[in-house]
Scaffold this motif. Structure first.
Motif, PDB file in Angstrom:
ATOM      1  N   GLY A 174      -9.857 -45.906  17.679  1.00  7.26           N
ATOM      2  CA  GLY A 174      -9.458 -45.870  19.141  1.00  7.26           C
ATOM      3  C   GLY A 174     -10.911 -45.572  19.785  1.00  7.26           C
ATOM      4  N   ARG A 175     -11.494 -44.863  19.536  1.00  2.00           N
ATOM      5  CA  ARG A 175     -13.850 -44.976  19.666  1.00  2.00           C
ATOM      6  C   ARG A 175     -14.005 -45.214  19.174  1.00  2.00           C
ATOM      7  NH1 ARG A 175     -11.358 -44.090  25.240  1.00  2.00           N
ATOM      8  NH2 ARG A 175      -9.862 -42.204  24.858  1.00  2.00           N
ATOM      9  N   ASN A 176     -14.122 -45.730  18.123  1.00  2.00           N
ATOM     10  CA  ASN A 176     -15.659 -46.577  17.413  1.00  2.00           C
ATOM     11  C   ASN A 176     -15.937 -45.375  16.562  1.00  2.00           C
ATOM     12  OD1 ASN A 176     -14.835 -48.974  17.147  1.00  2.00           O
ATOM     13  ND2 ASN A 176     -15.776 -49.031  19.467  1.00  2.00           N
ATOM     14  N   LEU A 177     -15.372 -44.731  15.998  1.00  2.00           N
ATOM     15  CA  LEU A 177     -16.306 -43.193  15.997  1.00  2.00           C
ATOM     16  C   LEU A 177     -16.713 -43.140  14.122  1.00  2.00           C
ATOM     17  CD1 LEU A 177     -16.777 -39.806  16.511  1.00  2.00           C
ATOM     18  CD2 LEU A 177     -14.642 -39.353  14.853  1.00  2.00           C
ATOM     19  N   TRP A 178     -15.726 -43.821  14.112  1.00  2.00           N
ATOM     20  CA  TRP A 178     -16.656 -44.398  12.435  1.00  2.00           C
ATOM     21  C   TRP A 178     -17.082 -45.466  12.158  1.00  2.00           C
ATOM     22  CZ3 TRP A 178     -10.844 -42.704  11.866  1.00  2.00           C
ATOM     23  CH2 TRP A 178     -10.979 -41.223  12.131  1.00  2.00           C
ATOM     24  N   HIS A 179     -17.637 -46.331  13.239  1.00  2.00           N
ATOM     25  CA  HIS A 179     -17.857 -47.182  13.147  1.00  2.00           C
ATOM     26  C   HIS A 179     -18.781 -47.617  12.273  1.00  2.00           C
ATOM     27  CE1 HIS A 179     -22.075 -46.560  15.023  1.00  2.00           C
ATOM     28  NE2 HIS A 179     -21.416 -46.030  15.657  1.00  2.00           N
ATOM     29  N   ASP A 180     -20.006 -46.583  11.909  1.00  3.41           N
ATOM     30  CA  ASP A 180     -20.810 -46.787  10.347  1.00  3.41           C
ATOM     31  C   ASP A 180     -20.239 -46.059   9.425  1.00  3.41           C
ATOM     32  OD1 ASP A 180     -20.752 -44.303  11.111  1.00  3.41           O
ATOM     33  OD2 ASP A 180     -23.082 -44.036  11.627  1.00  3.41           O
ATOM     34  N   LYS A 181     -19.133 -46.416   9.145  1.00  2.27           N
ATOM     35  CA  LYS A 181     -18.554 -45.383   7.703  1.00  2.27           C
ATOM     36  C   LYS A 181     -18.216 -46.905   7.132  1.00  2.27           C
ATOM     37  CE  LYS A 181     -16.453 -42.742   5.293  1.00  2.27           C
ATOM     38  NZ  LYS A 181     -16.799 -42.056   4.768  1.00  2.27           N
ATOM     39  N   ASP A 182     -19.400 -46.363   5.631  1.00  4.04           N
ATOM     40  CA  ASP A 182     -18.822 -47.890   4.792  1.00  4.04           C
ATOM     41  C   ASP A 182     -17.352 -47.566   3.353  1.00  4.04           C
ATOM     42  OD1 ASP A 182     -19.607 -49.759   2.933  1.00  4.04           O
ATOM     43  OD2 ASP A 182     -21.069 -49.053   1.750  1.00  4.04           O
TER      44      ASP A 182
END
Length: 464
Positions: free
Chosen positions: A417-425
């Motif tokens: 809900g906060r795009n906290l892990w948007h760069d997590k692969d």
């Protein structure tokens, strides 16, 4: 300078402690005797980084003391600062009863010249009401008094309030009385790193600027949440859109993150108060109303994403990380997590939540622990869970142990809900990741045997 602050809540306590820290002699008054007793021991009734230590230091030096006596506080102060609560009424307007009661008390007991400062967030015109209330209190006591009134709104962010007070980017003084302006300018002088920090204006402009500032920030959040909704619909990634927008110096990077919506003690309350002020002045403030409407709808986005994935949440075990409305606070007022929990329970799901500070939600205290519980470890919340909702972007959540999620969850759906892990692969892990405004989010169904997109994986097989 001798200062008395009425109200030992968030605004009053931070202001009283900050003024004591820069050398003033401060008395902070509150009607809650137990709270006053605890504060004398350095026990702050809410979490705010650095505040408890600063209270303890100022009490030890003798520059800060607490009392329940209005007589003592009024006798002490050259500046009498009103920092009590202004909760919303049913129509959204601010309840000024506590402010008026304090003003009348001041009028009844004041026997020397003082500046009465309105620090609470109040509607435009409140300084006039306070001036009349002080005069009424004096008239009732049979005393003729001399006093000045000033508006001095606070600009404190929860989780960063001590630094905001000690290193302000603006200090607003609203008054038409030269004595009030001179005294308050001297009081705040140690905090003015440059002449531009101190801004003097009319009382009404001062009262409105706090509402206008919060409304602008809330508008940016709702705007980005609308762009996130459009991004989902057209196949764009709001993170990329945000990056481009932030590079424009006319826009900047602050308050551009899409997410689960805003909450807290300020934005929702202040927006509704602005609408109420508009109604009182026969004005239809459509933009402010739309900001509220967008935010109300946004708080359903996370559940809607889970429903779209599962079809039904009945019998599903749902983990929630983050209960406070923002990181670095234990404030749950209008927190998006509360809306999510209510809807999950209504859908027939069970909920296990974790928050670094919030360990109890009174509105859910009567619910059986097999339906809702709060656990001490974030990874305990995901055991046997079907979905993990990230609602508050605490920094300790940033480093995600995805292997542990895969091992412990029944089905590994992550709704960020906060795009906290948007760069997590997540690679070829059996994880379905859904962000906000990120139509290209990762789903294991899209990947082939070798972690490639399905069609590419099949082509690799053909040519190998």
């Amino acid at each position: 300078m001798k200062v008395s602050v009425f109200g030992a809540g968030y605004v009053g306590l931070v202001s009283a402690t900050g003024l004591a820290a820069i050398g003033h002699q401060v008395v902070c008054i509150d009607v809650d005797a137990e709270r006053v007793e605890r504060l004398m021991l350095g026990e702050v009734p809410f979490y705010e980084p650095g505040l408890s230590e600063l209270v303890t230091e100022c009490v030890a030096t003798g520059r800060l003391r607490f009392t329940t006596s209005s007589h003592d506080a009024i006798a002490h102060g050259e500046v009498l600062m009103i920092g009590v609560g202004t909760p919303p009424l049913l129509d959204g307007s601010a309840d000024l009863s506590q402010v008026i009661n304090v003003a009348q008390t001041i009028g009844g007991l004041l026997d020397h010249f003082a500046v009465v400062v309105v620090k609470s967030t109040v509607p435009v015109g409140t300084s006039d009401i306070v001036r009349q209330a002080v005069a009424d209190g004096a008239r009732a006591s049979g005393e003729a008094i001399d006093f000045a009134v000033a508006s001095n709104p606070e600009f404190l962010k929860e989780g960063d309030a001590v630094r905001d007070f000690m290193q302000p980017d603006r200090i607003v003084i609203g008054s038409s009385d030269a004595r009030a302006i001179e005294i308050l300018s001297a009081m705040y002088a140690p905090l003015c790193s440059s002449p531009k920090v101190l801004m003097v204006m009319s009382e009404r402009s001062s009262e409105l600027c706090k509402y206008a500032s919060n409304a602008m920030l809330a508008t940016r959040i709702s705007f980005m949440n609308e762009i996130a909704k459009l991004s989902d619909a057209v196949g764009a990634d709001v993170i990329d859109v945000q990056r481009v927008m932030a590079a424009d110096p006319r826009i900047g990077s602050k308050y551009l993150s899409a997410g689960a919506g805003f909450g807290g003690s300020c934005f929702p309350k202040d927006l509704r108060a602005i609408v109420a002020m508009g109604n009182d002045n026969d004005m239809n403030l459509n933009l402010i109303k739309s900001v509220i409407e967008v935010n109300d709808a946004q708080q359903n986005v996370l559940l809607d994403k889970a429903l779209q994935h599962f079809g039904s949440l009945k019998g599903k075990r749902c983990a929630i990380w983050g209960l406070s409305f923002k990181p670095e606070t234990d404030d749950i007022r209008d927190a998006p997590a509360l809306t999510l929990i209510r809807r999950l329970l209504a859908e027939g799901a069970t909920v296990v939540a974790h928050d670094p500070l919030v360990k109890w939600l009174p509105m859910f205290s009567s619910i059986a622990p097999n339906l809702f519980e709060i656990v001490d470890c974030q990874y305990d919340a995901v055991v046997d869970a079907d979905v993990l909702f990230l609602v508050t972007e605490w920094k300790q959540f940033r480093e995600l142990d995805a292997d542990r999620l895969v091992r412990d969850m029944r089905e590994c759906l992550i709704v960020d809900g906060r795009n906290l892990w948007h760069d997590k692969d997540f690679g070829a892990m059996p994880v379905t990741y859904l962000g906000v405004g990120r139509s290209s989010s990762h789903s294991p169904a899209e990947f082939g045997e070798f972690g490639e997109f399905g069609e590419l994986g099949e082509l690799r097989k053909l040519v190998s």
